[in-house]
Design an enzyme around this catalytic site. Structure first.
Site, PDB file in Angstrom:
ATOM      1  CB  CYS A  14      -4.850  -2.814  -1.308  1.00 28.43           C
ATOM      2  SG  CYS A  14      -3.704  -3.507  -0.086  1.00 28.43           S
ATOM      3  CG  HIS A  52      -3.552   1.741  -0.366  1.00 24.75           C
ATOM      4  ND1 HIS A  52      -4.850   1.535   0.020  1.00 24.75           N
ATOM      5  CD2 HIS A  52      -2.844   0.668   0.056  1.00 24.75           C
ATOM      6  CE1 HIS A  52      -4.939   0.379   0.682  1.00 24.75           C
ATOM      7  NE2 HIS A  52      -3.727  -0.164   0.715  1.00 24.75           N
ATOM      8  CD  GLU A  77      -6.443   4.417  -1.236  1.00 24.59           C
ATOM      9  OE1 GLU A  77      -6.076   4.010  -0.109  1.00 24.59           O
ATOM     10  OE2 GLU A  77      -6.105   3.856  -2.299  1.00 24.59           O
TER      11      GLU A  77
END
Length: 253
Positions: free
Chosen positions: A113, A220, A222
């Site tokens: 990001c 994202h 994660e």
């Protein structure tokens, strides 16, 4: 017994109460531990930045995280900022310095990001300060009123470059990703090749053609990485690149 690879995370500089703190999102730390199988090391963002080469001594990778702040427009000829646009000059300076030093070392880099935007700017690219105001581009921001599970849930599809890393890891040329960003790639930097783009044409991922492992993604991965095979594959590949870097460093002694 050999230690796990060490991966550095530049922090955000944030005021909490009366004091300034260096903070790193736990979801990134957890993804490194669980999905990449590496040891995270937090690198405080200070002004002026500490010598980047000193920070990178002994590291085997660098993760550039997302953040609530945006890169200051002065770094990419983005014009004037606007009220309410959060900035973090310490993060800007630290991340750019670390990136240049990491690229010079051919250190594995995963940029997420804001981190992807930092990578693009560091290599000479530019950004759209507000993607939603660009004719023809969609609004890629999350709904701030929605629950976090919705904000980070699948938001739109991306096309994956044929023969690219992401397409290989996904096993197809389409994937669903989340979308939690206001800035986005305008001019992709020289040396970066597109790995993914949204249906409106916005570049969503790119990798360096000049380094062993330098990958930036706009979404994202994660987020709940262990429940999403595509996201997990990204971190797993990054972890493997860090292990290979560690091995090459040990072999060169």
């Amino acid at each position: 017994m050999r230690r796990l690879p060490w991966v550095g995370l530049p922090t955000d500089s944030t005021v909490l109460g009366h004091h300034r703190f260096a903070v790193a999102g736990e979801k990134y730390v957890r993804a490194l531990v669980d999905a990449a199988a590496v040891t995270p090391l937090v690198l405080p963002s200070l002004q002026p930045p500490l010598p980047a080469d000193d920070w990178l001594q002994g590291l085997d990778g660098l993760l550039l995280t997302g953040a609530v702040s945006n890169i200051e427009p002065q770094h990419y000829d983005g014009g004037r900022s606007w009220p309410g646009n959060l900035h973090d000059p310490a993060r800007d300076g630290n991340a750019f310095a670390l990136l240049q030093a990491a690229l010079a070392r051919d250190l594995p880099v995963l940029a997420i990001c804001r981190g992807f935007q930092e990578l693009n700017v560091a290599l000479g690219g530019s950004l759209h300060p507000q993607v939603h105001e660009v004719p023809g581009l969609a609004d890629h921001r999350e709904d701030p009123q929605a629950p976090v599970e919705v904000q980070y849930g699948p938001a739109h599809a991306v096309s994956l470059a044929r023969g690219g890393w992401l397409a290989q890891w996904q096993g197809s040329e389409r994937a669903q990703v989340n979308s939690v960003h206001g800035q986005g790639i305008a001019r992709l930097a020289d040396g970066l090749q597109v790995e993914a783009w949204a249906d409106d044409g916005l570049v969503e991922a790119a990798r360096s053609s000049d380094h062993c492992f330098v990958l930036g993604v706009q979404w994202h991965p994660e987020w709940r990485v262990m429940q999403a095979p595509f996201y997990h594959a990204i971190f797993r590949a990054f972890g493997q690149a860090c292990r290979q870097y560690q091995q090459n460093r040990l072999d060169s002694r």
